[in-house]
Design an enzyme around this catalytic site. Sequence first.
Site, PDB file in Angstrom:
ATOM      1  N   ASP A  15      31.859 -24.054   8.239  1.00  0.00           N
ATOM      2  CA  ASP A  15      30.749 -24.675   9.586  1.00  0.00           C
ATOM      3  C   ASP A  15      30.599 -26.192   9.085  1.00  0.00           C
ATOM      4  O   ASP A  15      29.650 -26.990   9.372  1.00  0.00           O
ATOM      5  CB  ASP A  15      29.660 -23.721  10.169  1.00  0.00           C
ATOM      6  N   GLU A 176      33.393 -22.997  20.887  1.00  0.00           N
ATOM      7  CA  GLU A 176      32.361 -23.414  20.467  1.00  0.00           C
ATOM      8  C   GLU A 176      32.356 -24.442  19.544  1.00  0.00           C
ATOM      9  O   GLU A 176      32.884 -25.424  19.500  1.00  0.00           O
ATOM     10  CB  GLU A 176      31.957 -21.925  19.564  1.00  0.00           C
TER      11      GLU A 176
END
Length: 495
Positions: A15, A176
């Site tokens: 991420d 997302e």
Amino acid sequence: MMKYNNPIIKGFHPDPSICRVGKDYYLVTSTFEYFPGIPVYHSVDLINWELIGHCIDRPEQLPMEISKASGGIWAPTIRYHDGTFYVTATFSEKGNFIVHSKSPAGGYSAPVWTEMNGIDPSMFFEDGEMYYCANDWGREIEDPEGISVARMDPLTGKVKGDIKRIWTGTGNGWLEAPHIYHIGEYYYLFAAEGGSGWGHMVTTARSRSIWGRYEPCPHNPILTNRNDTSKQVLESGHADLIQDAEGNYYIVHLAIRPCIGSKTNLGRETFLTPLKKEDGWFYIEGGKAKLQEEICKTVEQRKTNAVEADFSKKEWEKEWLFIGTPVQENYSRGNGELTLRPSGEKLQDGQMGVTFAAMRQPDFECEIQTSLECHGNDIASGLAAYLAPGYLYRIYLSCEAGERYVVVEKFAEDFHQIVYREKVVCKEIGFTMRADKNKYMFSYTINGNTINAAECSVRFLCTGIPNRCFTGTVVGVFAEGDKRESASIRKFVVR
């Protein structure tokens, strides 16, 4: 143009988010249940990165003790505005938060909790306002997932005005990781879809207003390795865009390098992929992440340095990780020793506060060494490769009623195997763990003599084996047993 190798940050670094301040780049990644949280890396060339600190480095900042395995801190975003660095992330057990600091390396504020839910939050600053965006799973069963935006005060987390849904994705599910950028006449929205697995992807859309309507990119998904038959890189997605000082565009994103089949024990790593722009749309030539790419500059990509801890100082090296906030009285450093005291927790249970000091496994091929001495008759201490609760391999010295044994054991959910157990006579012992793409090799050294103890397949430490494992393998030293006893660690080397 020069070639560089991916990943640019190896091992458990998922991420990624990035920002640029002049000619300096700063990057953060997820840490989940580990402390300290949210590492901050610095680079001047996008290729070579140095760990300079953490955003969550004080126990009072977050209640890490309530984190679950693969819970805790998810998907941080870092942005710089008006002399201050802001970082937002999801704390999965409570909500979204923002911290800030004048220095990127540390000294971040106590978190403020935002009035906006959803995961993978992001920030965009423009004209004196901060716009906050996150995924929105819908208010009703029939309501589709989407990306929502609101104006927010970054110092209080309070929403100003309405929260507006601006995009519902391309229909690939698990929408997302949103990020918004204003480039030229358009606002660009980058997001992830397809779930954080084999179907992971990056999709984009654009609008002339931050509030929409957003038009999907005709090249979507602009990045995915779901149909990559080479299988050198898989699961690429979750991207953040950066423009370098020369005007070139890139994304940092996560992906995995498989070691056995389509599985990896390293977890999701940080990749850098160049972007092209045509007719006002960003795209990636070939549409997939690769192990080797080209960058529009001349720079030498350096090898990752070994980390050596001799424990001459009381301060921890920046690379150390703990499962949850460490119990300070169970660790003591100085004068060339790290003293470990058992906490009462067993490492295979993965509980907060277990006595285990670790670092990320740096690559498939690596070597970890330590030397130690145990003090007592009911203590075990040694080296461990740990993935998740119930998934670890380790070699250690077990002290049992005056006798000492070297033990190698494997845990994989409900499977437990002692693969080596040998009685020894020693005061100090050295342990070595070597790894490659296929196996871990364990050995020990007593009085200059080295014994090869066992080899174990990497298979059961691959992230695809435990359910919903978002982390990667870490390697470190542990102690278990009687809380009144201790182990002295004399050195720790990861190379």
